[in-house]
Motif scaffolding. Sequence first.
Motif, short mmCIF file in Angstrom:
data_model
loop_
_atom_site.label_atom_id
_atom_site.label_comp_id
_atom_site.label_asym_id
_atom_site.label_seq_id
_atom_site.Cartn_x
_atom_site.Cartn_y
_atom_site.Cartn_z
N LYS A 238 0.82 -1.22 0.00
CA LYS A 238 0.00 0.00 0.00
C LYS A 238 0.86 1.27 0.00
CE LYS A 238 -3.99 -2.14 0.44
NZ LYS A 238 -3.55 -3.54 0.59
N LEU A 239 2.17 1.15 -0.11
CA LEU A 239 3.05 2.31 0.02
C LEU A 239 2.77 3.38 -1.04
CD1 LEU A 239 6.50 0.66 0.89
CD2 LEU A 239 4.93 1.84 2.44
N GLY A 240 2.39 2.95 -2.22
CA GLY A 240 2.14 3.91 -3.29
C GLY A 240 0.70 4.34 -3.45
N SER A 241 -0.16 3.96 -2.52
CA SER A 241 -1.59 4.22 -2.67
C SER A 241 -1.95 5.69 -2.55
CB SER A 241 -2.38 3.42 -1.63
OG SER A 241 -2.05 3.85 -0.31
N GLY A 242 -1.18 6.44 -1.77
CA GLY A 242 -1.47 7.86 -1.60
C GLY A 242 -2.43 8.17 -0.49
N ASP A 243 -2.87 7.16 0.28
CA ASP A 243 -3.83 7.41 1.36
C ASP A 243 -3.15 7.58 2.72
OD1 ASP A 243 -3.06 4.83 1.78
OD2 ASP A 243 -5.08 3.97 1.78
N MET A 244 -1.84 7.82 2.73
CA MET A 244 -1.12 8.13 3.96
C MET A 244 0.06 9.04 3.61
SD MET A 244 0.15 4.24 4.48
CE MET A 244 0.50 3.24 3.03
N ASP A 245 0.55 9.74 4.63
CA ASP A 245 1.62 10.71 4.42
C ASP A 245 2.95 10.28 5.02
OD1 ASP A 245 -0.20 12.74 3.28
OD2 ASP A 245 -1.04 12.74 5.30
N VAL A 246 2.90 9.44 6.05
CA VAL A 246 4.12 8.98 6.73
C VAL A 246 4.00 7.50 7.02
CG1 VAL A 246 5.64 9.28 8.73
CG2 VAL A 246 4.34 11.23 7.87
N VAL A 247 5.03 6.74 6.67
CA VAL A 247 5.11 5.33 7.05
C VAL A 247 6.37 5.14 7.89
CG1 VAL A 247 5.51 2.98 6.23
CG2 VAL A 247 3.79 4.40 5.14
N VAL A 248 6.19 4.52 9.06
CA VAL A 248 7.27 4.36 10.02
C VAL A 248 7.62 2.89 10.16
CG1 VAL A 248 7.95 4.70 12.44
CG2 VAL A 248 6.51 6.40 11.29
N THR A 249 8.92 2.60 10.18
CA THR A 249 9.38 1.23 10.36
C THR A 249 10.82 1.25 10.88
OG1 THR A 249 9.65 -0.90 9.26
CG2 THR A 249 10.20 1.04 7.98
N ASP A 250 11.34 0.09 11.21
CA ASP A 250 12.75 0.00 11.58
C ASP A 250 13.60 0.06 10.32
OD1 ASP A 250 13.60 -2.95 10.73
OD2 ASP A 250 11.60 -3.07 11.61
N GLY A 251 14.90 0.33 10.48
CA GLY A 251 15.77 0.52 9.33
C GLY A 251 15.96 -0.71 8.48
N PHE A 252 15.91 -1.89 9.07
CA PHE A 252 16.08 -3.13 8.31
C PHE A 252 14.89 -3.31 7.36
CE2 PHE A 252 15.57 -7.64 7.54
CZ PHE A 252 16.86 -8.05 7.23
N SER A 253 13.69 -3.29 7.91
CA SER A 253 12.49 -3.48 7.09
C SER A 253 12.33 -2.35 6.08
CB SER A 253 11.25 -3.56 7.98
OG SER A 253 11.36 -4.61 8.91
N GLY A 254 12.63 -1.13 6.52
CA GLY A 254 12.50 0.02 5.63
C GLY A 254 13.42 -0.05 4.44
N ASN A 255 14.66 -0.47 4.67
CA ASN A 255 15.62 -0.56 3.58
C ASN A 255 15.23 -1.66 2.60
OD1 ASN A 255 18.46 -1.55 2.38
ND2 ASN A 255 18.59 0.60 2.97
N VAL A 256 14.76 -2.80 3.14
CA VAL A 256 14.30 -3.89 2.27
C VAL A 256 13.11 -3.44 1.43
CG1 VAL A 256 13.22 -6.17 2.25
CG2 VAL A 256 15.17 -5.74 3.76
N ALA A 257 12.16 -2.76 2.05
CA ALA A 257 10.98 -2.28 1.32
C ALA A 257 11.36 -1.27 0.25
CB ALA A 257 9.97 -1.67 2.30
N LEU A 258 12.27 -0.36 0.59
CA LEU A 258 12.69 0.65 -0.38
C LEU A 258 13.37 0.02 -1.58
CD1 LEU A 258 13.14 3.64 -1.14
CD2 LEU A 258 15.31 3.52 0.10
N LYS A 259 14.28 -0.93 -1.33
CA LYS A 259 14.97 -1.60 -2.44
C LYS A 259 13.99 -2.39 -3.29
CE LYS A 259 18.96 -0.01 -1.29
NZ LYS A 259 19.91 -0.78 -0.50
N ALA A 260 12.98 -2.99 -2.67
CA ALA A 260 11.96 -3.72 -3.43
C ALA A 260 11.18 -2.77 -4.33
CB ALA A 260 11.02 -4.46 -2.48
N VAL A 261 10.83 -1.59 -3.81
CA VAL A 261 10.10 -0.61 -4.61
C VAL A 261 10.96 -0.14 -5.78
CG1 VAL A 261 9.18 1.75 -4.60
CG2 VAL A 261 8.61 0.19 -2.74
N GLU A 262 12.24 0.17 -5.50
CA GLU A 262 13.13 0.63 -6.56
C GLU A 262 13.34 -0.45 -7.61
OE1 GLU A 262 15.89 3.80 -4.02
OE2 GLU A 262 16.58 1.74 -4.31
N GLY A 263 13.50 -1.69 -7.16
CA GLY A 263 13.69 -2.79 -8.10
C GLY A 263 12.47 -3.04 -8.97
#
Length: 353
Positions: free
Chosen positions: A221-246
């Motif tokens: 749901k990260l790209g849905s636009g129905d939220m402004d801030v998503v909070v997570t730990d650095g491990f999960s956040g980095n994995v999610a970011l790399k998945a989105v970029e990939g």
Amino acid sequence: MSLPRIAVDAMGGDEGVRVMIEGAALARRRHDRFKFLLVGDEPRIKAALENHPNLRASSEILHTEGVISGEEKPSQALRRAKGTSMGRAIEAVKAGDAGAAVSAGNTGALMAISKLALRTMPGIDRPALAALLPTLEDHDLVMLDLGANAECDARNLVQFAIMGAAYARVATGREQPRVRLLNIGTEETKGTEDLRDAAAMLKASAADLSISFDGFTEADKLGSGDMDVVVTDGFSGNVALKAVEGTARFVADLLRRGFTSSLRSKIGFLISKPATELLKHHLDPNNHNGAVFLGLNGIVVKSHGGANAAGVANAVAVTARLLEENVTERISADLARLGGASLRKPRVQEESA
């Protein structure tokens, strides 16, 4: 109105001086009230400035020969930081000679040097790396932490939410940002104990923090636009970011292959070119470049090492806007208003099942 100048590590990034100077010059056109401190090898910086008289007229050069490489460990970088372009750019922020620093260099080294030199703000235990991600709506999403802290407890996550909300007010203009915690499901019983505790704290403090908190969200749901801030730990956040970029690169490559596979597909490409150009613009990481280390006594922005001049300009523009909007002071005010009471929930940390 006189604004603090921005220190630019001119030696960082894959392309080095030329791209960093060109990017700063592009940003200067949009934020012409700012002056710059260009840190690095003076002869090379002067040569690059020949093509950018507007930036040259508003800049001072701080000469240093040392450069931190992309392969250096943070501990190695710390030992010789004072003689490097990255270290001296951060030191300029600490000394008050600049209001913020921008670097496209080694992320781990930048984090270590910044944290040691600037220290964390009162009321913040750990700084977090935050970035803007594109969404389907007309605003970006603030996501943190993206790699600065592999493990986080509930208190850290609540602090990240406070910092992310302050940044979102600047980035989106929304006075009551919609904040969510990244989890493996949206049900209240899902996730680790730290996540559930953080959710309880944020729910209890939402009114004091001027945020809209509605529990958990999932990565799809990260790209849905129905939220402004998503909070997570650095491990999960980095994995999610790399998945989105990939995924973005995967989609772009599929389209490129599809549109060049036959004459008919090439004709189809010409017909759909406006839509594909919009998609390309939306997915181009240079248009969202500029991750921020939030929670320090000073602003530090990380540009992607492979960013082009437009990407560097975007990172510098992010820096300028954070200074213009006094984001550090906003975070301090939010922490003071909350008083830290709801963040103090000591408990014995347990291994999650």
